[in-house]
Motif scaffolding. Structure first.
Motif, PDB file in Angstrom:
ATOM      1  N   ILE A 100     -18.602 111.888   8.920  1.00  0.00           N
ATOM      2  CA  ILE A 100     -17.789 110.669   8.983  1.00  0.00           C
ATOM      3  C   ILE A 100     -18.107 109.740   7.816  1.00  0.00           C
ATOM      4  O   ILE A 100     -17.204 109.144   7.209  1.00  0.00           O
ATOM      5  N   LEU A 101     -19.395 109.631   7.471  1.00  0.00           N
ATOM      6  CA  LEU A 101     -19.817 108.672   6.455  1.00  0.00           C
ATOM      7  C   LEU A 101     -19.763 109.218   5.029  1.00  0.00           C
ATOM      8  O   LEU A 101     -19.943 108.464   4.072  1.00  0.00           O
ATOM      9  N   THR A 126     -21.440 106.963  17.654  1.00  0.00           N
ATOM     10  CA  THR A 126     -21.531 105.502  17.526  1.00  0.00           C
ATOM     11  C   THR A 126     -22.956 105.030  17.740  1.00  0.00           C
ATOM     12  O   THR A 126     -23.440 104.116  17.056  1.00  0.00           O
ATOM     13  N   LYS A 127     -23.671 105.643  18.678  1.00  0.00           N
ATOM     14  CA  LYS A 127     -25.039 105.243  19.003  1.00  0.00           C
ATOM     15  C   LYS A 127     -26.013 105.526  17.866  1.00  0.00           C
ATOM     16  O   LYS A 127     -27.090 104.923  17.805  1.00  0.00           O
ATOM     17  N   LEU A 128     -25.661 106.442  16.962  1.00  0.00           N
ATOM     18  CA  LEU A 128     -26.528 106.774  15.837  1.00  0.00           C
ATOM     19  C   LEU A 128     -26.205 105.960  14.592  1.00  0.00           C
ATOM     20  O   LEU A 128     -26.855 106.115  13.561  1.00  0.00           O
ATOM     21  N   MET A 129     -25.200 105.097  14.671  1.00  0.00           N
ATOM     22  CA  MET A 129     -24.748 104.353  13.492  1.00  0.00           C
ATOM     23  C   MET A 129     -25.321 102.941  13.464  1.00  0.00           C
ATOM     24  O   MET A 129     -25.466 102.282  14.495  1.00  0.00           O
ATOM     25  N   LEU A 134     -20.797 101.403  10.922  1.00  0.00           N
ATOM     26  CA  LEU A 134     -19.593 101.195  11.720  1.00  0.00           C
ATOM     27  C   LEU A 134     -18.508 100.494  10.922  1.00  0.00           C
ATOM     28  O   LEU A 134     -17.322 100.807  11.042  1.00  0.00           O
ATOM     29  N   VAL A 135     -18.903  99.547  10.085  1.00  0.00           N
ATOM     30  CA  VAL A 135     -17.947  98.852   9.220  1.00  0.00           C
ATOM     31  C   VAL A 135     -17.351  99.829   8.212  1.00  0.00           C
ATOM     32  O   VAL A 135     -16.123  99.908   8.035  1.00  0.00           O
ATOM     33  N   LEU A 346     -18.295  95.661  16.742  1.00  0.00           N
ATOM     34  CA  LEU A 346     -18.224  96.708  15.717  1.00  0.00           C
ATOM     35  C   LEU A 346     -18.133  98.094  16.343  1.00  0.00           C
ATOM     36  O   LEU A 346     -17.408  98.964  15.844  1.00  0.00           O
ATOM     37  N   GLU A 347     -18.868  98.317  17.432  1.00  0.00           N
ATOM     38  CA  GLU A 347     -18.789  99.598  18.143  1.00  0.00           C
ATOM     39  C   GLU A 347     -17.380  99.849  18.658  1.00  0.00           C
ATOM     40  O   GLU A 347     -16.795 100.925  18.452  1.00  0.00           O
TER      41      GLU A 347
END
Length: 453
Positions: A100-101, A126-129, A134-135, A346-347
């Motif tokens: 994703i990143l 999401t929990k690892l970001m 997230l932004v 953000l999440e």
């Protein structure tokens, strides 16, 4: 599936994948209230480490709430694109995050990938970001929907104009409406929360906003945020509604507490498509917020981020025009302070976008939460950088009916100007014709309500 790890000489053993998810979550007072949160920072790190090595196949094979028992689970699983899923099912959650990143992963790639992911997989990554992760990830995605006019274009910060009134007085509502429009607010929707959830009150507000939009040729859409059944009755009786609204939750039992079901939303979807006054094709509007399932005692020991992701999986079926999380509205029982509210905003925005949803945020807080307007402005900047499709604005940031603090008309205008964002193209053209905007910036006439007389 390995559910233990050793960090600094200590072994951390988790009983289930559900426990790993909950304890990997960033600190949330709602998870602590439910008895699900990590006891220490070290335990949270251990849970994140375990979660990072879990495969997407593991997550699908061990559902927290079986599709045989829960309609939301069933709907989420039925929507998975099996071809896309098969290509990524052996990825770990860590590998999903890295993909994703990655710089060469485009927004279009993420939109395709998302069709093969269920809501729990999206919650897991999401929990690892970090907040910046997230932004950055959300900013890649352009998700455009259309009711009367489109929203979601890159470079656009749209807004919902919320001219609530403590007695549903039409003239009072219209005064607030005129002021909001004069500051360039309302390109996403003119959306009113009624005090009186009666058919007659909803009809009166729908007619008033529709007539005003017609008289002034305003390219936007209207909505009155009563219960879906009240809106349906008003529409049956001829009220001009561009879309239908409903709050939703992440479990079937929580939705029942809201007085809704999938079959009811199916019926509402069919009705607005046949009797609505907009051209579409997107004519539904949903609202969510972390913690609602716990309030309804229908959370099944699932953490609130995962439940929030399931909201978006439920909504995805209907391809809504808009969806927003009301991020700090419920209160400190679920999001205790500014740090938790900012994280949740953000999440939620990222998870909504990863479900291919036109995602907005009501950047808000209640007066008994440990947050203030500066915190909301900080979140506004972060979400604008993340490419949020729309945010909600009230007069002076103070909702006189719902008694909570949100963003003001001026805040939205300032975010646009500071971060080089525009209003939606059709709406900007109308603002220019009214003399309220020139080259993307408000003119000296902004705030002059005599333009509407």
């Amino acid at each position: 599936m390995k559910l233990q790890t050793k960090l600094l000489g200590q072994v951390y053993q988790f009983k289930s994948l559900k426990e790993v998810f909950a304890k990997a979550n960033e600190e949330k007072s709602g998870d602590r209230l439910a008895g699900l949160a990590a006891e220490t920072v070290q335990e949270r790190i251990a849970a994140k480490h375990v979660l990072s090595e879990i495969t997407l196949k593991d997550i699908r094979d061990y559902p927290f709430l079986s599709p045989d028992e829960d309609a939301v689970s069933r709907l989420i699983d039925e929507q998975i694109n099996e071809t896309v899923y098969m290509a990524v099912r052996n990825w770990t959650v860590s590998e999903l995050r890295e993909h994703i990143l990655a710089d060469d992963t485009l927004g279009s790639d993420l939109r395709k990938l998302s069709t093969g992911l269920n809501s729990e997989m999206i919650a897991a990554v999401t929990k690892l970001m970090s907040n910046l992760d997230l932004v950055f990830a959300a900013s890649k995605m352009e998700i455009i929907t259309c009711c009367n006019t489109p929203v979601g274009q890159k470079g656009v910060l749209a807004s919902r104009l919320q001219p609530n009134h403590p007695t549903d007085n039409v003239e009072g509502m219209l005064a607030s409406l005129r002021e909001g429009l004069s500051y360039g607010i309302g390109d996403a929707v003119i959306g009113i929360n009624p005090v009186d959830d009666s058919v007659e009150s909803v009809k009166r507000l729908l007619h008033a906003t529709h007539d005003f939009m017609q008289d002034w040729k305003i390219p936007t859409q209207n909505c009155v945020l009563a219960h879906v059944t009240t809106q349906m009755k008003a529409i049956e009786e001829g009220a001009p509604a561009d879309m239908i609204f409903q709050s939703i939750a992440g479990t079937e039992a929580a939705n029942k507490s809201f007085g809704i079901s999938q079959s009811l939303l199916d019926e509402a979807h069919d009705m607005i498509n046949s009797l609505g006054t907009s051209k579409g094709p997107n004519r539904l509007y949903f609202e969510t917020g972390q913690g609602s399932e716990l309030s309804a005692e229908a959370h099944y020991d699932i953490d609130q981020v995962t439940l929030e992701a399931r909201n978006y999986g439920f909504a995805r079926k209907y391809e809504p025009f808009l969806l927003n999380t009301v991020v700090g509205f419920i209160g400190p029982e679920y999001l205790y302070d500014n740090k938790q509210v900012i994280r949740a905003g953000l999440e939620d925005h990222f998870m909504g976008k990863m479900h291919n949803i036109s995602m907005g945020v009501d950047i808000c807080y209640t007066n008994h939460i440990k947050a203030d307007q500066n915190d909301m402005e900080n979140l506004g900047v972060l979400l604008t950088a993340a490419g949020v499709n729309f945010i909600i604005a009230t007069p002076m940031g103070d909702d006189c009916m719902l008694n909570y603090q949100s963003m003001s008309y001026h805040d939205v205008a300032t975010l646009r100007q500071t971060m080089s964002k525009r209003t939606s193209p059709h709406f900007e053209g109308w603002l220019e014709s009214m003399g309220l905007m020139e080259k993307g910036k408000l003119t000296g006439l902004a705030g002059d309500l005599t333009l509407f007389h």
